[in-house]
Design a protein around this motif. Structure first.
Motif, PDB file in Angstrom:
ATOM      1  N   GLU A  34       1.134  -0.961  -0.221  1.00 35.15           N
ATOM      2  CA  GLU A  34       0.161  -0.603   0.296  1.00 35.15           C
ATOM      3  C   GLU A  34       1.052   1.057   0.135  1.00 35.15           C
ATOM      4  O   GLU A  34       1.868   1.417   1.048  1.00 35.15           O
ATOM      5  CB  GLU A  34      -1.059  -0.090   1.177  1.00 35.15           C
ATOM      6  CG  GLU A  34      -1.652   1.286   1.046  1.00 35.15           C
ATOM      7  CD  GLU A  34      -2.717   1.051   2.412  1.00 35.15           C
ATOM      8  OE1 GLU A  34      -2.963   2.756   2.981  1.00 35.15           O
ATOM      9  OE2 GLU A  34      -2.388   0.026   3.128  1.00 35.15           O
ATOM     10  N   VAL A  35       0.813   1.824  -1.067  1.00 35.57           N
ATOM     11  CA  VAL A  35       1.380   3.361  -1.178  1.00 35.57           C
ATOM     12  C   VAL A  35       1.524   4.350  -0.281  1.00 35.57           C
ATOM     13  O   VAL A  35      -0.177   4.549  -0.587  1.00 35.57           O
ATOM     14  CB  VAL A  35       1.989   3.646  -2.996  1.00 35.57           C
ATOM     15  CG1 VAL A  35       2.109   4.767  -2.717  1.00 35.57           C
ATOM     16  CG2 VAL A  35       2.538   2.399  -2.794  1.00 35.57           C
ATOM     17  N   VAL A  85       4.033   9.252  -1.891  1.00 37.26           N
ATOM     18  CA  VAL A  85       4.189   9.147  -2.807  1.00 37.26           C
ATOM     19  C   VAL A  85       5.532  10.438  -2.743  1.00 37.26           C
ATOM     20  O   VAL A  85       4.970  11.658  -2.880  1.00 37.26           O
ATOM     21  CB  VAL A  85       3.677   9.532  -4.198  1.00 37.26           C
ATOM     22  CG1 VAL A  85       4.188   9.472  -5.166  1.00 37.26           C
ATOM     23  CG2 VAL A  85       2.358   8.861  -4.652  1.00 37.26           C
ATOM     24  N   PRO A 112       6.564   5.090  -7.499  1.00 33.67           N
ATOM     25  CA  PRO A 112       5.544   3.881  -6.966  1.00 33.67           C
ATOM     26  C   PRO A 112       5.055   2.756  -7.686  1.00 33.67           C
ATOM     27  O   PRO A 112       4.184   2.148  -7.265  1.00 33.67           O
ATOM     28  CB  PRO A 112       4.129   5.207  -6.520  1.00 33.67           C
ATOM     29  CG  PRO A 112       4.091   6.231  -7.175  1.00 33.67           C
ATOM     30  CD  PRO A 112       5.472   5.954  -8.361  1.00 33.67           C
ATOM     31  N   THR A 113       5.093   3.124  -9.329  1.00 29.57           N
ATOM     32  CA  THR A 113       4.179   2.105  -9.968  1.00 29.57           C
ATOM     33  C   THR A 113       4.301   0.420  -9.568  1.00 29.57           C
ATOM     34  O   THR A 113       3.659  -0.287  -9.886  1.00 29.57           O
ATOM     35  CB  THR A 113       4.940   2.376 -11.746  1.00 29.57           C
ATOM     36  OG1 THR A 113       4.771   3.697 -11.727  1.00 29.57           O
ATOM     37  CG2 THR A 113       3.712   1.846 -12.664  1.00 29.57           C
ATOM     38  N   GLU A 150       1.694  -0.607  -6.939  1.00 24.96           N
ATOM     39  CA  GLU A 150       0.719   0.087  -7.460  1.00 24.96           C
ATOM     40  C   GLU A 150       0.141  -0.560  -7.798  1.00 24.96           C
ATOM     41  O   GLU A 150       0.279  -1.679  -7.955  1.00 24.96           O
ATOM     42  CB  GLU A 150       0.707   1.530  -8.208  1.00 24.96           C
ATOM     43  CG  GLU A 150       0.884   2.199  -7.674  1.00 24.96           C
ATOM     44  CD  GLU A 150       0.669   4.244  -8.024  1.00 24.96           C
ATOM     45  OE1 GLU A 150       1.066   3.532  -9.095  1.00 24.96           O
ATOM     46  OE2 GLU A 150       0.724   5.104  -7.518  1.00 24.96           O
TER      47      GLU A 150
END
Length: 206
Positions: A193-194, A197, A202-203, A206
């Protein structure tokens, strides 16, 4: 009054690193550069330094302190990971990420999140930090140097020296460093769970 160490950003002088580590071992609190802005750091277990960080940053008991680790093997001593999480972290380190995970018994309880019993961990990509951690031989308990009345972290070593001269014991300055905090990924529930950022992409999470 804080000691000020002006060190080379790629090949930091061993004498300065040794002196900074001596301050840490003597119970000191330092401000130091990372690949994602400056941080406050002390030895794990230094309760007084933890309280100083809380006071400087006006933190509450929901704050996750981070263990700045030299390498993945060291990181693995302090947090619990299954194989899937292990692979995800391994692919993203070293880098501009902080990962929140359940802590092992190696982390003193008073340094854990008050309710979740979790801790942040990260492996930076910065020669000065690597030199510090290699000489120290253990992780640094750390927190981003973001003051309560500021919107962005401090990034200039001499300004930090002037602002926190009587709050920290040493400032390590290596010139330009990162200007954005890490991306924070919480794995404490078993999935990523980001929650912030930042500098890290963050990709993948996600």
């Amino acid at each position: 009054m804080a000691r000020y160490f002006d060190v080379h950003p790629v090949d930091p002088q061993p004498r300065s690193i040794n002196q900074a580590v001596a301050i840490l071992r003597d119970g000191g609190l330092i401000a130091y550069p990372t690949d994602s802005c400056f941080a406050l750091g002390a030895m794990l277990g230094n309760v007084e330094a933890k309280e100083r960080i809380v006071r400087i940053r006006h933190l509450d008991d929901k704050h996750h302190f981070t263990l700045m680790c030299h390498d993945f093997a060291q990181l693995g001593e302090f947090v619990i990971m299954d194989n899937r999480v292990f692979r995800a972290l391994k692919a993203a380190t070293p880098g501009q990420y902080t990962f929140i995970l359940p802590a092992t018994g190696e982390v003193p309880r008073r340094f854990l999140h008050a309710k979740k019993k979790t801790v942040g961990v990260r492996i930076p990509q910065h020669p000065v930090v690597h030199a510090l951690l290699e000489t120290l031989g253990e992780p640094l308990m750390t927190s981003t140097l973001l003051l309560p009345d500021e919107e962005e972290p401090m990034v200039d070593g001499w300004s930090i020296k002037e602002r926190l001269d009587h709050e920290v014991d040493a400032v390590i300055d290596s010139g330009e460093c990162g200007v954005e905090p890490t991306t924070v990924v919480d794995f404490s529930s078993g999935y990523p769970e980001v929650v912030r950022v930042g500098a890290g992409d963050p990709t993948p999470f996600e």
